[in-house]
Design a protein around this motif. Structure first.
Motif, PDB file in Angstrom:
ATOM      1  N   UNK A   8       2.877 -31.048 -38.688  1.00  0.00           N
ATOM      2  CA  UNK A   8       2.648 -30.398 -37.272  1.00  0.00           C
ATOM      3  C   UNK A   8       3.633 -29.113 -37.338  1.00  0.00           C
ATOM      4  N   UNK A   9       4.767 -29.039 -37.948  1.00  0.00           N
ATOM      5  CA  UNK A   9       5.440 -27.970 -37.925  1.00  0.00           C
ATOM      6  C   UNK A   9       4.959 -26.733 -38.840  1.00  0.00           C
ATOM      7  N   UNK A  17       0.121 -26.821 -31.107  1.00  0.00           N
ATOM      8  CA  UNK A  17       1.139 -26.116 -30.042  1.00  0.00           C
ATOM      9  C   UNK A  17       2.387 -26.959 -30.036  1.00  0.00           C
ATOM     10  N   UNK A  18       3.340 -26.408 -29.333  1.00  0.00           N
ATOM     11  CA  UNK A  18       4.687 -27.031 -29.206  1.00  0.00           C
ATOM     12  C   UNK A  18       4.419 -28.144 -28.290  1.00  0.00           C
ATOM     13  N   UNK A 192      -7.134 -29.277 -38.537  1.00  0.00           N
ATOM     14  CA  UNK A 192      -6.353 -29.692 -37.469  1.00  0.00           C
ATOM     15  C   UNK A 192      -5.843 -30.999 -37.909  1.00  0.00           C
ATOM     16  N   UNK A 193      -4.657 -31.321 -38.288  1.00  0.00           N
ATOM     17  CA  UNK A 193      -4.289 -32.695 -38.625  1.00  0.00           C
ATOM     18  C   UNK A 193      -3.267 -33.172 -37.631  1.00  0.00           C
ATOM     19  N   UNK A 213      -4.022 -37.997 -39.528  1.00  0.00           N
ATOM     20  CA  UNK A 213      -5.486 -38.117 -39.013  1.00  0.00           C
ATOM     21  C   UNK A 213      -6.023 -36.637 -39.196  1.00  0.00           C
ATOM     22  N   UNK A 214      -7.372 -36.445 -39.758  1.00  0.00           N
ATOM     23  CA  UNK A 214      -7.906 -35.323 -40.158  1.00  0.00           C
ATOM     24  C   UNK A 214      -8.912 -35.181 -38.906  1.00  0.00           C
ATOM     25  N   UNK A 215      -8.686 -34.392 -38.041  1.00  0.00           N
ATOM     26  CA  UNK A 215      -9.719 -34.095 -36.738  1.00  0.00           C
ATOM     27  C   UNK A 215     -10.981 -33.445 -36.914  1.00  0.00           C
ATOM     28  N   UNK A 216     -10.716 -32.027 -37.073  1.00  0.00           N
ATOM     29  CA  UNK A 216     -11.553 -31.106 -37.459  1.00  0.00           C
ATOM     30  C   UNK A 216     -11.695 -30.398 -38.570  1.00  0.00           C
TER      31      UNK A 216
END
Length: 216
Positions: A8-9, A17-18, A192-193, A213-216
């Motif tokens: 995420x970081x 986003x934060x 986007x993970x 989780x891999x979204x897109x």
């Protein structure tokens, strides 16, 4: 040597986003950070105490905090809204009172909003809670991982990786077990993970669950 970084970081500013939006001078920054932690902890404790549901999961995907000079806005993204929606206004008022008592903020108003998530099992926090519940009920870890992956496949995810570490099944030596389904491109910043790490206390000791989780 694996140089590991929080996914995420790593993606902040591109696909991520934060979860906290506020500004503070360097000397007041640590206070703001502790305040955020208090808010998150008190919300989770309240939900744990007051809402037991069959799976034992709280169903909170994430808590976003936005602070202004005179207002703290908290948005709770929840997967199973029936937890907080039964006699809703009273529940939310009670929650606000609890958090305010914890924070002890005099000159700022606290506002809590609840947003429902369409696919709760597409979020790693909710999945981790589900696996934790299974492990506490002495279900074998492989079964729990496979069931979690089955639940994710019903949502529109491209890939998932689940990892459990610790004294699995009460064995003497701690080990790490993981399972992956689909693609999980951790090196790609544009991917986007969603990620979470979750601690579960079992009778054998503490186990760590990590989910990507891999979204897109």
């Amino acid at each position: 040597m694996g140089q590991k970084i929080n996914p995420l970081g790593f993606r902040l500013g591109t696909t991520q986003s934060h979860h906290s939006l506020w500004f503070a001078q360097p000397k007041n920054y640590s206070e703001g950070l502790q305040e955020d932690q208090k808010i998150r902890d008190s919300i989770k404790n309240y939900v744990q105490k007051n809402m037991r549901i069959s799976s034992g999961a709280e169903g909170i995907a994430r808590i976003e905090i936005q602070k202004r000079i005179d207002l703290i806005q908290v948005i709770i993204y929840i997967g199973f809204p029936k937890l907080l929606i039964e006699n809703r206004p009273r529940r939310i008022e009670e929650l606000q009172m609890n958090v305010q008592k914890e924070l002890n903020c005099v000159n700022r108003k606290l506002n809590i909003a609840i947003t429902r998530i369409a696919n709760p099992y597409g979020h790693p926090n909710i999945l981790a809670e589900f696996i934790a519940g299974q492990l506490k009920n002495r279900v074998s870890f492989r079964k729990a991982m496979k069931k979690a992956i089955e639940l994710t496949e019903q949502t529109d995810t491209k890939g998932i990786q689940v990892q459990i570490a610790g004294r699995i099944d009460g064995k003497e030596i701690a080990r790490v077990e993981w399972i992956r389904e689909g693609r999980v491109p951790l090196q790609t910043i544009q991917a986007k993970i969603d990620y979470c790490s979750y601690t579960v206390r079992t009778i054998y000791g503490v186990l760590g669950i990590k989910i990507w989780i891999f979204k897109e």
